[in-house]
Design an enzyme around this catalytic site. Structure first.
Site, short mmCIF file in Angstrom:
data_model
loop_
_atom_site.label_atom_id
_atom_site.label_comp_id
_atom_site.label_asym_id
_atom_site.label_seq_id
_atom_site.Cartn_x
_atom_site.Cartn_y
_atom_site.Cartn_z
N HIS A 82 0.74 -1.10 0.07
CA HIS A 82 -0.05 -0.19 0.00
C HIS A 82 1.08 1.25 -0.19
O HIS A 82 1.83 1.27 0.93
CB HIS A 82 -0.92 -0.09 1.33
CG HIS A 82 -1.85 1.25 1.28
ND1 HIS A 82 -2.85 1.41 0.58
CD2 HIS A 82 -1.65 2.35 1.89
CE1 HIS A 82 -3.40 2.48 0.95
NE2 HIS A 82 -2.77 3.24 1.70
N ASP A 161 -14.68 4.06 8.20
CA ASP A 161 -13.61 4.89 7.74
C ASP A 161 -14.04 5.81 6.44
O ASP A 161 -13.59 6.97 6.49
CB ASP A 161 -12.57 4.03 7.20
CG ASP A 161 -11.23 5.05 6.59
OD1 ASP A 161 -10.83 5.56 7.47
OD2 ASP A 161 -11.13 4.83 5.46
N ARG A 168 -13.30 14.20 7.82
CA ARG A 168 -11.98 14.87 8.23
C ARG A 168 -11.59 15.75 6.93
O ARG A 168 -10.95 16.70 7.40
CB ARG A 168 -11.00 13.48 8.26
CG ARG A 168 -11.18 12.77 9.57
CD ARG A 168 -10.51 11.51 9.69
NE ARG A 168 -9.02 12.01 9.23
CZ ARG A 168 -8.17 10.81 8.73
NH1 ARG A 168 -8.70 9.70 8.23
NH2 ARG A 168 -6.83 11.04 8.32
N SER A 183 -7.06 4.92 9.70
CA SER A 183 -7.71 4.78 8.35
C SER A 183 -7.08 3.81 7.45
O SER A 183 -7.82 3.07 6.84
CB SER A 183 -7.89 6.21 7.94
OG SER A 183 -8.19 6.37 6.62
N LYS A 187 -8.40 -0.66 6.63
CA LYS A 187 -8.69 -1.07 5.08
C LYS A 187 -7.83 -2.37 4.80
O LYS A 187 -8.18 -3.07 4.28
CB LYS A 187 -8.66 0.12 4.19
CG LYS A 187 -9.91 0.94 4.21
CD LYS A 187 -9.57 2.16 3.25
CE LYS A 187 -8.57 3.34 3.86
NZ LYS A 187 -8.86 4.57 3.69
N1 URA Z 1 -5.28 7.64 3.15
C1 URA Z 1 -6.16 7.04 3.83
O1 URA Z 1 -6.67 6.17 3.37
N2 URA Z 1 -6.63 7.70 4.98
C2 URA Z 1 -6.04 8.72 5.66
O2 URA Z 1 -6.45 9.21 6.61
C3 URA Z 1 -5.14 9.21 4.78
C4 URA Z 1 -4.52 8.59 3.51
#
Ligand code: URA
Length: 441
Positions: A82, A161, A168, A183, A187
């Site tokens: 990621h 999220d 946010r 966050s 995932k």
């Molecule tokens: N990418 C994400 O998935 N979440 C964040 O808070 C920042 C970048």
């Protein structure tokens, strides 16, 4: 339990319990707690911060708010990669075929981008007929047959999220280490892999603008992953200038193809070797990093990684002629040359500003409903540390709108900084964080 009390407790700088975190995450996801109260809590978290225990509990609460993917039908250790997001980041398109050609199964759920350019899925759609929506059995079947599948996220992963991130985004509470770490990791942990390699970008084109903050974020994410029994490693890489030369969609696919044909930009190749060797090590394909790098160089040089790309495109219904002949990929009507007005060395190419230029050309989405222009973007002709003469081409702008293209040309001349004397090439990899600790390079 009352949301008011939770906000007040965090406002005063106290630690929230697991029950309080579960309460607000569940209540917000179910629509029982309003935006204004969660906004207030997010701002309190932003200023007062969360400790490691709270961050892990927040991650778990968001992870458990939706479905998790079961990849147990895929043989072997599944490793996911990621990136925290950057400009010109086509790493997945290169790394996927490279590590799959080394025998590591890659089952990747990817997203569309709401950034300066599209995400991996958008880029892949530059290839005619490429299918990003795969049925579960085809996704698993392709990974078992050819070691590689990339598809859109169909399952309802971490819906908490999704809601919190959107909030946010509009309340100036994105850049808090605990909120970003939870966050990203909620995932990643939901997507079924056994081990995770994180590419944490640092610099003007990244969320993390300075190195110390980036190391803290990396440590936090590695701790969360390892505390939940996923072997997790973070690589910190430079995002002050764009990665490689191309910033767009189709033009990034072309650069990825060239990289798999052993004609890739130095920085992109180096990043793929660094991340790829970690992936191979976590996947038990090799015993050490050096062996991993050697294997990856081999599959690039002997054409196996490129062949894997062809197999991958064919398996997902794409027209392989677009890979064999990238001239078939979507092309912009105008290509504008940006020339240097002086002689010297390139000292900086601000990645964020280049990204904004690419966005204005249509390569990225302004809102989630924007339609991408897959052909648009910028191809740099020089990188930081390169020598330029007056009149040399600094970049090519690919645009379907001549006026926007001209405006971007004007901006790029200011963004690409040429100074008299500085041929220093920037560092690409800043360090590694794993379960043994932090290694700054
Ligand atoms: N990418 C994400 O998935 N979440 C964040 O808070 C920042 C970048």
């Amino acid at each position: 339990m009352r949301m008011y009390d939770i906000i007040e407790k965090k406002r005063e700088g106290h630690e929230l319990t697991k029950e309080e975190i579960d309460f607000f995450v569940k209540g917000y996801t179910d629509g029982k707690i309003p935006d204004y109260q969660v906004s207030a809590l997010l701002m309190a978290i932003f200023f007062r911060k969360m400790n490691k225990r709270e961050t892990v509990d927040l991650t778990k609460a968001m992870l458990n708010s939706g479905e998790t993917i079961d990849l147990s039908a895929i043989k072997g250790i599944k490793v996911d990669k990621h990136s925290t997001g950057g400009v010109g980041d086509k790493t997945t398109l290169v790394l996927g075929p490279m590590v799959a050609a080394c025998g590591l199964p890659v089952a990747k759920m990817s997203g569309r981008g709401l950034g300066h350019t599209g995400g991996t899925l958008d880029k892949l759609e530059s290839i005619k007929n490429f299918k990003i929506a795969l049925k579960r059995e085809d996704f698993i079947g392709n990974v078992n047959n050819i070691n590689l599948a990339v598809c859109s996220q169909t399952a309802n992963i971490a819906p908490a999220d999704k809601k919190l991130y959107a909030l946010r985004d509009v309340t100036a509470t994105v850049d808090n280490t605990s909120l970003i770490a939870s966050s990203v990791m909620s995932k990643k942990l939901a997507s079924g892999s056994n081990a995770i390699v994180l590419d944490v970008k640092v610099g003007s084109g990244a969320f993390m603008k300075n190195l110390d903050d980036a190391f803290l974020l990396a440590e936090e994410m590695v701790d969360i992953g390892n505390s939940m029994d996923r072997n997790t490693v973070a690589v910190l890489s430079n995002m002050n200038e764009p990665l490689g030369y191309a910033v767009g969609n189709a033009i990034e696919v072309k650069e990825a193809i060239e990289t798999l044909q052993n004609r890739g930009p130095k920085d992109l190749v180096e990043l793929c070797l660094t991340l790829g060797s970690r992936l191979l090590l976590l996947g038990n394909i090799v015993d050490n990093i050096e062996e991993g790098r050697k294997m990856l160089v081999e599959v690039i040089e002997n054409g196996k990684a490129y062949e894997k790309l062809l197999e991958f495109v064919e398996a997902q219904g794409g027209d392989v002629e677009y890979v064999k002949n990238p001239e078939l990929l979507p092309k912009a009507e105008h290509i504008i040359e940006v020339e240097s007005e002086k002689e010297g060395y390139i000292t900086s190419i601000n990645a964020e500003k280049v990204g904004k230029c690419a966005l204005s050309l249509g390569a990225g989405r302004e809102t989630k409903d924007s339609i991408l222009d897959l052909s648009a973007g910028i191809i740099l002709n020089k990188k930081v540390g390169d020598k330029v003469n007056k009149g040399d081409v600094l970049a090519y702008i690919h645009s379907n709108d001549i006026n926007t293209g001209e405006k971007v040309s004007f901006s790029l001349k200011k963004i690409i900084d040429v100074k008299a004397n500085n041929d220093k090439k920037p560092k690409l990899i800043y360090g590694i964080v794993d379960n043994k600790g932090v290694k700054r390079l």
